[in-house]
Design a protein around this motif. Structure first.
Motif, mmCIF file in Angstrom:
data_model
loop_
_atom_site.group_PDB
_atom_site.id
_atom_site.type_symbol
_atom_site.label_atom_id
_atom_site.label_comp_id
_atom_site.label_asym_id
_atom_site.label_seq_id
_atom_site.Cartn_x
_atom_site.Cartn_y
_atom_site.Cartn_z
ATOM 1 N N ALA A 153 11.314 15.571 0.797
ATOM 2 C CA ALA A 153 11.108 14.896 0.833
ATOM 3 C C ALA A 153 11.214 13.423 1.513
ATOM 4 C CB ALA A 153 10.237 14.536 -0.220
ATOM 5 N N GLY A 154 11.232 13.394 2.981
ATOM 6 C CA GLY A 154 11.896 11.527 3.473
ATOM 7 C C GLY A 154 11.393 10.554 2.876
ATOM 8 N N ALA A 155 12.202 9.741 3.406
ATOM 9 C CA ALA A 155 11.354 8.440 2.686
ATOM 10 C C ALA A 155 10.310 8.227 2.985
ATOM 11 C CB ALA A 155 12.127 7.209 2.581
ATOM 12 N N GLY A 156 9.600 7.866 2.150
ATOM 13 C CA GLY A 156 8.272 6.999 2.479
ATOM 14 C C GLY A 156 7.326 8.801 2.857
ATOM 15 N N GLN A 157 7.545 9.596 2.529
ATOM 16 C CA GLN A 157 6.800 10.833 2.774
ATOM 17 C C GLN A 157 5.671 10.832 1.355
ATOM 18 O OE1 GLN A 157 9.034 14.338 4.298
ATOM 19 N NE2 GLN A 157 8.756 13.250 6.202
ATOM 20 N N ILE A 158 6.266 10.728 0.116
ATOM 21 C CA ILE A 158 5.126 10.580 -0.897
ATOM 22 C C ILE A 158 4.675 9.466 -1.392
ATOM 23 C CG2 ILE A 158 5.660 10.816 -3.783
ATOM 24 C CD1 ILE A 158 8.709 12.315 -3.005
ATOM 25 N N ASN A 159 3.947 9.335 -0.893
ATOM 26 C CA ASN A 159 2.638 8.455 -0.633
ATOM 27 C C ASN A 159 1.286 8.948 -1.087
ATOM 28 O OD1 ASN A 159 1.678 9.895 1.771
ATOM 29 N ND2 ASN A 159 2.809 9.058 3.139
ATOM 30 N N LYS A 160 0.785 10.193 -1.183
ATOM 31 C CA LYS A 160 -0.396 10.302 -2.207
ATOM 32 C C LYS A 160 -0.777 10.296 -3.047
ATOM 33 C CE LYS A 160 -4.259 13.245 -1.268
ATOM 34 N NZ LYS A 160 -5.125 14.815 -0.475
ATOM 35 N N ILE A 161 -1.452 9.546 -3.970
ATOM 36 C CA ILE A 161 -1.918 9.306 -5.278
ATOM 37 C C ILE A 161 -2.899 11.040 -5.921
ATOM 38 C CG2 ILE A 161 -3.087 8.243 -7.481
ATOM 39 C CD1 ILE A 161 -2.170 5.613 -6.141
ATOM 40 N N VAL A 162 -2.830 12.315 -6.275
ATOM 41 C CA VAL A 162 -3.166 12.211 -7.412
ATOM 42 C C VAL A 162 -4.017 12.502 -8.550
ATOM 43 C CG1 VAL A 162 -3.755 14.719 -7.459
ATOM 44 C CG2 VAL A 162 -1.602 14.364 -5.626
ATOM 45 N N THR A 163 -3.706 12.042 -9.245
ATOM 46 C CA THR A 163 -4.592 11.895 -10.441
ATOM 47 C C THR A 163 -4.864 10.287 -10.277
ATOM 48 O OG1 THR A 163 -1.598 11.224 -11.292
ATOM 49 C CG2 THR A 163 -2.933 12.912 -12.259
ATOM 50 N N ALA A 164 -5.872 10.037 -9.806
ATOM 51 C CA ALA A 164 -6.582 8.500 -9.540
ATOM 52 C C ALA A 164 -6.848 8.090 -10.808
ATOM 53 C CB ALA A 164 -7.610 8.828 -8.965
ATOM 54 N N THR A 165 -6.510 7.057 -10.827
ATOM 55 C CA THR A 165 -6.342 6.189 -12.302
ATOM 56 C C THR A 165 -6.897 4.377 -12.163
ATOM 57 O OG1 THR A 165 -4.385 7.116 -13.553
ATOM 58 C CG2 THR A 165 -5.013 5.593 -14.293
ATOM 59 N N ARG A 166 -7.933 3.524 -13.009
ATOM 60 C CA ARG A 166 -7.927 2.728 -12.275
ATOM 61 C C ARG A 166 -6.856 1.757 -12.882
ATOM 62 N NH1 ARG A 166 -12.580 -0.780 -12.845
ATOM 63 N NH2 ARG A 166 -13.812 0.964 -14.223
ATOM 64 N N GLY A 167 -6.535 1.034 -11.674
ATOM 65 C CA GLY A 167 -5.202 0.177 -11.007
ATOM 66 C C GLY A 167 -4.294 0.222 -10.898
ATOM 67 N N TRP A 168 -4.189 1.754 -10.514
ATOM 68 C CA TRP A 168 -3.051 2.143 -9.788
ATOM 69 C C TRP A 168 -3.651 2.107 -8.791
ATOM 70 C CZ3 TRP A 168 -0.747 8.671 -9.905
ATOM 71 C CH2 TRP A 168 0.250 7.843 -9.309
ATOM 72 N N GLN A 169 -2.448 1.847 -8.065
ATOM 73 C CA GLN A 169 -3.009 0.927 -6.127
ATOM 74 C C GLN A 169 -2.137 2.100 -5.484
ATOM 75 O OE1 GLN A 169 -2.397 -3.502 -6.543
ATOM 76 N NE2 GLN A 169 -3.968 -3.376 -7.128
ATOM 77 N N SER A 170 -0.791 1.937 -5.234
ATOM 78 C CA SER A 170 -0.179 3.246 -5.024
ATOM 79 C C SER A 170 0.479 3.529 -4.888
ATOM 80 C CB SER A 170 0.521 1.958 -3.299
ATOM 81 O OG SER A 170 1.074 0.744 -3.680
#
Length: 392
Positions: A153-170
């Motif tokens: 995985a290149g830099a910047g490619q891991i950018n999706k939140i799978v387990t949505a958590t209140r307060g976790w923004q990015s």
């Protein structure tokens, strides 16, 4: 007195007769009993029986020699080596998953339980079981790919939140992922065992390197100690230690550095982790993760009698394997060395069936001259397909 067919141990080591010597001795003994005219060639029943006995004795000698050498980490192999290194408190590394340091941004105090991020290729990356976002709103944690093996995985490619958590923004990764590794080879384990003995070291630097080498998952590492008062040629500030570490948990690496580094000296790098020192005080430890430089090659072979495509593929694999094992920063030479790649290609089984007429290595900055230089925090990477083969 030992039989001349037995292995013997002397002050210089262990020796044993060859199979041919054992067979000749048995034949001589047999002739001394039954007469010099007894027929003992390979096409006779008696000759075949003596050959079976000679092979059994030779195999027993080989096992004795292997057992003799299994007591030293420098000569032991496979399971024996795995047993020997335990005395140094280390174990052979098992196949690992890829890892990467993720920057988590969110509201202070947010607790992320069993968080999962995802890269652009759809691979899931598992966060530590519990991540608490500090008052600064940003924390760096090491995530592990759910799929075992060399997932990239290149830099910047891991950018999706799978387990949505209140307060976790990015979430994002500032550097390329450290690819997973296969079972640790004997040469790699021997090198790590040698380094691990530096833990009770003569110098602080040796102890720090030994502590980092012992962190689970760490595969390659290098330390740069700038003990002068001015910034060196690598950009490391004066009186700072910079370590480049591949693999392993970022917090565990930072804790290892903090436990061994000398007082007063700073640490330098792009990854910064807050840990507690021996007095329970929070300190920031910085180090580098390697940046990967793709190396390509162009190889020309002249086919001779007996050449097959499998032999050509083995030469491509050999060049790729050499590039991937080059030390971070290129080792003492600071380069991926053309001559060593040449030697690797010419050392494959079946190398007598071709003539290597040309080999060129290239990096992101173009063709080597003929070596390809690496920066102090760069690691070379190559695939067999990246070594273009031309056969005439």
């Amino acid at each position: 007195m030992a039989s001349p067919t037995a292995a013997t141990i002397t002050p210089t080591g262990i020796t044993a007769p060859t199979y041919a010597q054992v067979l000749a001795y048995l034949q001589a003994q047999c002739r001394s009993i039954y007469g010099a005219d007894v027929y003992l060639e390979a096409d006779s029943q008696d000759g075949q029986y003596l050959a079976v006995q000679a092979l059994a004795i030779s195999d027993a000698n080989a096992a004795t020699i292997a057992a003799y050498f299994s007591y030293s980490p420098s000569t032991a192999q496979n399971a024996a080596l795995s047993i020997n290194v335990k005395i140094n408190g280390i174990t052979r590394a098992i196949p690992t998953n890829s890892q990467d340091d993720l920057t988590i941004i969110g509201q202070a105090g947010t607790v992320i339980n069993n968080g999962i991020a995802q890269d652009q290729a759809g691979n899931n990356w598992m966060l530590p079981a519990t991540v608490t976002i500090p008052p600064s709103g940003t924390i760096t944690v090491t995530a592990t790919c759910a799929t075992i093996g060399a997932v990239t995985a290149g830099a910047g490619q891991i950018n999706k939140i799978v387990t949505a958590t209140r307060g976790w923004q990015s979430v994002t990764n500032a550097s390329d992922a450290s690819a997973g590794a296969p079972v640790e080879t004997d040469p790699a384990l021997r090198a790590r065992q040698k380094t691990s003995t530096a833990l009770p070291s003569r110098t602080v630097l040796e102890g720090t390197v030994g502590a980092v080498a012992g962190v689970a998952g760490v595969t390659r590492y290098v330390a740069y100690d700038n003990d002068s008062k001015v910034t060196d040629s690598n950009g490391i500030p004066g009186n700072h230690l910079a370590m480049v570490v591949e693999g392993g948990d970022a917090t565990a690496i930072a804790s290892a550095i903090a436990s061994k580094k000398g007082p007063g000296g700073g640490t330098y790098g792009t990854t910064s982790i807050t840990v507690l020192n021996v007095y329970g005080m929070p300190i920031i430890i910085s180090f580098f993760r390697p940046t990967y430089q793709a190396i390509t090659g162009a190889m020309s072979l002249k086919a001779l009698p007996g050449y097959t495509t499998a032999i050509g593929a083995a030469a491509q694999q050999a060049v790729s394997d050499y590039v991937n094992q080059v030390a971070i920063g290129g080792g003492p030479s600071g380069t991926v060395e053309w001559a060593d790649a040449l030697t690797a290609a010419n050392s494959v089984p079946g190398s007598t069936t071709f003539k290597l007429t040309a080999l060129t290595l290239s990096g992101p900055s173009g063709a080597g001259a003929p070596d390809v230089p690496l920066a102090f925090n760069q690691a070379a990477s190559c695939t067999p397909a990246s070594v273009v083969l031309t056969v005439t």
